[in-house]
Design a protein around this motif. Sequence first.
Motif, PDB file in Angstrom:
ATOM      1  N   CYS A 126     -12.094  11.968   7.702  1.00 62.23           N
ATOM      2  CA  CYS A 126     -12.503  11.046   6.648  1.00 62.23           C
ATOM      3  C   CYS A 126     -11.248  10.512   5.988  1.00 62.23           C
ATOM      4  O   CYS A 126     -10.340  11.277   5.658  1.00 62.23           O
ATOM      5  CB  CYS A 126     -13.364  11.781   5.616  1.00 62.23           C
ATOM      6  SG  CYS A 126     -13.874  10.757   4.208  1.00 62.23           S
ATOM      7  N   HIS A 127     -11.168   9.193   5.833  1.00 57.76           N
ATOM      8  CA  HIS A 127     -10.004   8.543   5.242  1.00 57.76           C
ATOM      9  C   HIS A 127     -10.418   7.875   3.935  1.00 57.76           C
ATOM     10  O   HIS A 127     -11.372   7.098   3.911  1.00 57.76           O
ATOM     11  CB  HIS A 127      -9.429   7.493   6.196  1.00 57.76           C
ATOM     12  CG  HIS A 127      -9.158   8.010   7.568  1.00 57.76           C
ATOM     13  ND1 HIS A 127      -9.111   7.196   8.674  1.00 57.76           N
ATOM     14  CD2 HIS A 127      -8.925   9.276   8.020  1.00 57.76           C
ATOM     15  CE1 HIS A 127      -8.857   7.918   9.747  1.00 57.76           C
ATOM     16  NE2 HIS A 127      -8.756   9.190   9.376  1.00 57.76           N
ATOM     17  N   VAL A 128      -9.701   8.175   2.872  1.00 58.41           N
ATOM     18  CA  VAL A 128      -9.976   7.581   1.562  1.00 58.41           C
ATOM     19  C   VAL A 128      -8.884   6.570   1.249  1.00 58.41           C
ATOM     20  O   VAL A 128      -7.697   6.898   1.279  1.00 58.41           O
ATOM     21  CB  VAL A 128     -10.038   8.649   0.454  1.00 58.41           C
ATOM     22  CG1 VAL A 128     -10.300   7.979  -0.899  1.00 58.41           C
ATOM     23  CG2 VAL A 128     -11.126   9.671   0.761  1.00 58.41           C
ATOM     24  N   HIS A 129      -9.289   5.338   0.950  1.00 67.00           N
ATOM     25  CA  HIS A 129      -8.367   4.277   0.548  1.00 67.00           C
ATOM     26  C   HIS A 129      -8.466   4.078  -0.958  1.00 67.00           C
ATOM     27  O   HIS A 129      -9.562   3.959  -1.499  1.00 67.00           O
ATOM     28  CB  HIS A 129      -8.732   2.954   1.239  1.00 67.00           C
ATOM     29  CG  HIS A 129      -8.434   2.917   2.701  1.00 67.00           C
ATOM     30  ND1 HIS A 129      -7.344   2.254   3.213  1.00 67.00           N
ATOM     31  CD2 HIS A 129      -9.088   3.459   3.758  1.00 67.00           C
ATOM     32  CE1 HIS A 129      -7.340   2.383   4.533  1.00 67.00           C
ATOM     33  NE2 HIS A 129      -8.394   3.114   4.886  1.00 67.00           N
ATOM     34  N   VAL A 130      -7.318   4.044  -1.610  1.00 60.47           N
ATOM     35  CA  VAL A 130      -7.284   3.760  -3.047  1.00 60.47           C
ATOM     36  C   VAL A 130      -6.306   2.608  -3.273  1.00 60.47           C
ATOM     37  O   VAL A 130      -5.182   2.612  -2.751  1.00 60.47           O
ATOM     38  CB  VAL A 130      -6.838   4.988  -3.861  1.00 60.47           C
ATOM     39  CG1 VAL A 130      -6.795   4.650  -5.355  1.00 60.47           C
ATOM     40  CG2 VAL A 130      -7.783   6.160  -3.620  1.00 60.47           C
ATOM     41  N   GLY A 131      -6.734   1.613  -4.045  1.00 59.82           N
ATOM     42  CA  GLY A 131      -5.890   0.463  -4.311  1.00 59.82           C
ATOM     43  C   GLY A 131      -4.660   0.844  -5.126  1.00 59.82           C
ATOM     44  O   GLY A 131      -4.748   1.613  -6.085  1.00 59.82           O
ATOM     45  N   VAL A 132      -3.512   0.316  -4.726  1.00 62.76           N
ATOM     46  CA  VAL A 132      -2.256   0.542  -5.456  1.00 62.76           C
ATOM     47  C   VAL A 132      -1.629  -0.815  -5.756  1.00 62.76           C
ATOM     48  O   VAL A 132      -1.875  -1.799  -5.044  1.00 62.76           O
ATOM     49  CB  VAL A 132      -1.277   1.421  -4.657  1.00 62.76           C
ATOM     50  CG1 VAL A 132      -1.782   2.857  -4.581  1.00 62.76           C
ATOM     51  CG2 VAL A 132      -1.055   0.872  -3.250  1.00 62.76           C
ATOM     52  N   LEU A 220       0.649   4.184   4.014  1.00 62.88           N
ATOM     53  CA  LEU A 220       0.332   2.861   3.505  1.00 62.88           C
ATOM     54  C   LEU A 220      -0.575   2.172   4.511  1.00 62.88           C
ATOM     55  O   LEU A 220      -0.303   2.177   5.713  1.00 62.88           O
ATOM     56  CB  LEU A 220       1.608   2.032   3.310  1.00 62.88           C
ATOM     57  CG  LEU A 220       2.625   2.555   2.297  1.00 62.88           C
ATOM     58  CD1 LEU A 220       3.871   1.666   2.316  1.00 62.88           C
ATOM     59  CD2 LEU A 220       2.036   2.595   0.897  1.00 62.88           C
ATOM     60  N   SER A 221      -1.658   1.584   4.029  1.00 58.92           N
ATOM     61  CA  SER A 221      -2.538   0.848   4.930  1.00 58.92           C
ATOM     62  C   SER A 221      -1.844  -0.415   5.414  1.00 58.92           C
ATOM     63  O   SER A 221      -1.163  -1.099   4.653  1.00 58.92           O
ATOM     64  CB  SER A 221      -3.840   0.479   4.221  1.00 58.92           C
ATOM     65  OG  SER A 221      -4.636  -0.348   5.037  1.00 58.92           O
ATOM     66  N   GLU A 222      -2.011  -0.718   6.691  1.00 59.18           N
ATOM     67  CA  GLU A 222      -1.424  -1.924   7.260  1.00 59.18           C
ATOM     68  C   GLU A 222      -2.315  -3.148   7.047  1.00 59.18           C
ATOM     69  O   GLU A 222      -1.859  -4.272   7.207  1.00 59.18           O
ATOM     70  CB  GLU A 222      -1.179  -1.729   8.763  1.00 59.18           C
ATOM     71  CG  GLU A 222      -0.124  -0.698   9.091  1.00 59.18           C
ATOM     72  CD  GLU A 222       1.239  -1.068   8.533  1.00 59.18           C
ATOM     73  OE1 GLU A 222       1.599  -2.266   8.583  1.00 59.18           O
ATOM     74  OE2 GLU A 222       1.947  -0.171   8.035  1.00 59.18           O
ATOM     75  N   LYS A 223      -3.590  -2.916   6.693  1.00 53.93           N
ATOM     76  CA  LYS A 223      -4.536  -4.020   6.577  1.00 53.93           C
ATOM     77  C   LYS A 223      -4.984  -4.289   5.148  1.00 53.93           C
ATOM     78  O   LYS A 223      -5.462  -5.380   4.846  1.00 53.93           O
ATOM     79  CB  LYS A 223      -5.773  -3.742   7.449  1.00 53.93           C
ATOM     80  CG  LYS A 223      -5.468  -3.626   8.936  1.00 53.93           C
ATOM     81  CD  LYS A 223      -6.731  -3.323   9.720  1.00 53.93           C
ATOM     82  CE  LYS A 223      -6.441  -3.195  11.215  1.00 53.93           C
ATOM     83  NZ  LYS A 223      -7.672  -2.872  11.985  1.00 53.93           N
ATOM     84  N   GLN A 224      -4.860  -3.292   4.277  1.00 61.84           N
ATOM     85  CA  GLN A 224      -5.353  -3.418   2.910  1.00 61.84           C
ATOM     86  C   GLN A 224      -4.242  -3.034   1.929  1.00 61.84           C
ATOM     87  O   GLN A 224      -3.349  -2.264   2.277  1.00 61.84           O
ATOM     88  CB  GLN A 224      -6.568  -2.509   2.687  1.00 61.84           C
ATOM     89  CG  GLN A 224      -7.705  -2.706   3.676  1.00 61.84           C
ATOM     90  CD  GLN A 224      -8.417  -4.025   3.495  1.00 61.84           C
ATOM     91  OE1 GLN A 224      -8.363  -4.623   2.427  1.00 61.84           O
ATOM     92  NE2 GLN A 224      -9.102  -4.492   4.531  1.00 61.84           N
ATOM     93  N   PRO A 225      -4.293  -3.512   0.681  1.00 61.67           N
ATOM     94  CA  PRO A 225      -3.301  -3.109  -0.332  1.00 61.67           C
ATOM     95  C   PRO A 225      -3.650  -1.741  -0.911  1.00 61.67           C
ATOM     96  O   PRO A 225      -3.897  -1.579  -2.110  1.00 61.67           O
ATOM     97  CB  PRO A 225      -3.416  -4.219  -1.377  1.00 61.67           C
ATOM     98  CG  PRO A 225      -4.842  -4.660  -1.295  1.00 61.67           C
ATOM     99  CD  PRO A 225      -5.225  -4.541   0.157  1.00 61.67           C
ATOM    100  N   THR A 226      -3.691  -0.740  -0.027  1.00 67.31           N
ATOM    101  CA  THR A 226      -4.159   0.584  -0.422  1.00 67.31           C
ATOM    102  C   THR A 226      -3.230   1.665   0.099  1.00 67.31           C
ATOM    103  O   THR A 226      -2.456   1.466   1.042  1.00 67.31           O
ATOM    104  CB  THR A 226      -5.570   0.867   0.126  1.00 67.31           C
ATOM    105  OG1 THR A 226      -5.525   0.880   1.565  1.00 67.31           O
ATOM    106  CG2 THR A 226      -6.569  -0.162  -0.353  1.00 67.31           C
ATOM    107  N   LEU A 227      -3.357   2.824  -0.515  1.00 70.89           N
ATOM    108  CA  LEU A 227      -2.802   4.051   0.018  1.00 70.89           C
ATOM    109  C   LEU A 227      -3.951   4.808   0.673  1.00 70.89           C
ATOM    110  O   LEU A 227      -5.034   4.924   0.088  1.00 70.89           O
ATOM    111  CB  LEU A 227      -2.172   4.893  -1.091  1.00 70.89           C
ATOM    112  CG  LEU A 227      -1.351   6.095  -0.624  1.00 70.89           C
ATOM    113  CD1 LEU A 227      -0.058   5.629   0.040  1.00 70.89           C
ATOM    114  CD2 LEU A 227      -1.032   7.024  -1.804  1.00 70.89           C
ATOM    115  N   GLU A 228      -3.721   5.320   1.861  1.00 67.52           N
ATOM    116  CA  GLU A 228      -4.781   5.953   2.653  1.00 67.52           C
ATOM    117  C   GLU A 228      -4.490   7.443   2.803  1.00 67.52           C
ATOM    118  O   GLU A 228      -3.441   7.823   3.325  1.00 67.52           O
ATOM    119  CB  GLU A 228      -4.860   5.282   4.026  1.00 67.52           C
ATOM    120  CG  GLU A 228      -5.950   5.795   4.929  1.00 67.52           C
ATOM    121  CD  GLU A 228      -5.937   5.108   6.294  1.00 67.52           C
ATOM    122  OE1 GLU A 228      -6.783   5.475   7.120  1.00 67.52           O
ATOM    123  OE2 GLU A 228      -5.075   4.240   6.524  1.00 67.52           O
TER     124      GLU A 228
END
Length: 361
Positions: A126-132, A220-228
Amino acid sequence: MTGDALTLGVEEEFLLVDAEGRLSELGPDIVGSESWPESGLQRELVRCQVETATPVCDGIEELLAQVRKLRRQLTDRAVARELRLMPSGTPVLPEPGPPPITPNPRYHRIAREFGAITDTAGTCSCHVHVGVPDRAAGVAVSNRLRAWLPVLLALTANSPFDGGHDTGYCSWRHVRWARWPSSGPPPVFSSVDHYDTVVQALLRAGAVLDRGMVYWDIRLSEKQPTLEVRVCDVPGTADEAALLAAIVRGLVATALQDTGRAPRPTPDVLRAALWRAARDGLDGHGFDPLTATLRPMREQLARLTAYVRPALRDAGDLDFVTARLARLTTTGDGASRQRAAYAERRALRDVVDMLARQTNC
């Protein structure tokens, strides 16, 4: 929830099994040809696996609704093919051989380049993305979150069985996944340039074929402005997936505000702590990378929740997290529930049945 709460999203991987509990090769057919991310469904490296991805969410109840919606969507599609969705980090029953690769040029190249390591791809996380705010902030947060990775792994450990036997671990998925050369806890980075330099070195070495194969437990996500955050087994229930997301968001929010010097356990100590968390899970003793001592993992979880309590309160997540953690005390975590299901009749199919039933809880 305040208007300043960080956005979040969750990706979950699942195994498809037939009525007997054996892996199915119909993953690509279940997902279909719909565009992603619009559909929220995605094919995976092996044919027995499928993935969901929620849209960007602001609140934890919104996220929970999306997780349930996507799980139900996949469940309905599976049932239409006389299959079931199984939220387990590893296959429970023995299989005749490695899972076949999904037809895709990139996937087949990965299989050629990495050989038998590809057999470990039939595991579910399970991967959680949080906006940074930006990549620099993401790197700084990654440095601060590293020490908490063992607690997150123990909280979600949900893969004690693999190939028909009890492995003696609560998260055997973590052990299997560790074979990939780019897996494990990320280094401590001095800057974004340092992060990119390490990624380029992995590419030049052939340890990854592209940036999507950087499998660090935090990236760092390559597709979204998030930390994964990627260290966790797939949770058995939707509630547990949302609980994990709320805690991870609390960690990220706290790390963004924390201006003190973050503890930086060395890679060898952190790997040892992750191994111990994978073995003992939530109800055992974990190797605390901050003190280099064995301490009850529930004590470490309590320390984590105390650390993020202000951030949980500010986001409106405190009651949600408190109630779900209390529920885990009653129901047991994923690994203990799997073992309890087996213990009743010493039948592995009972484990599969239990997992399939709780998918939409």
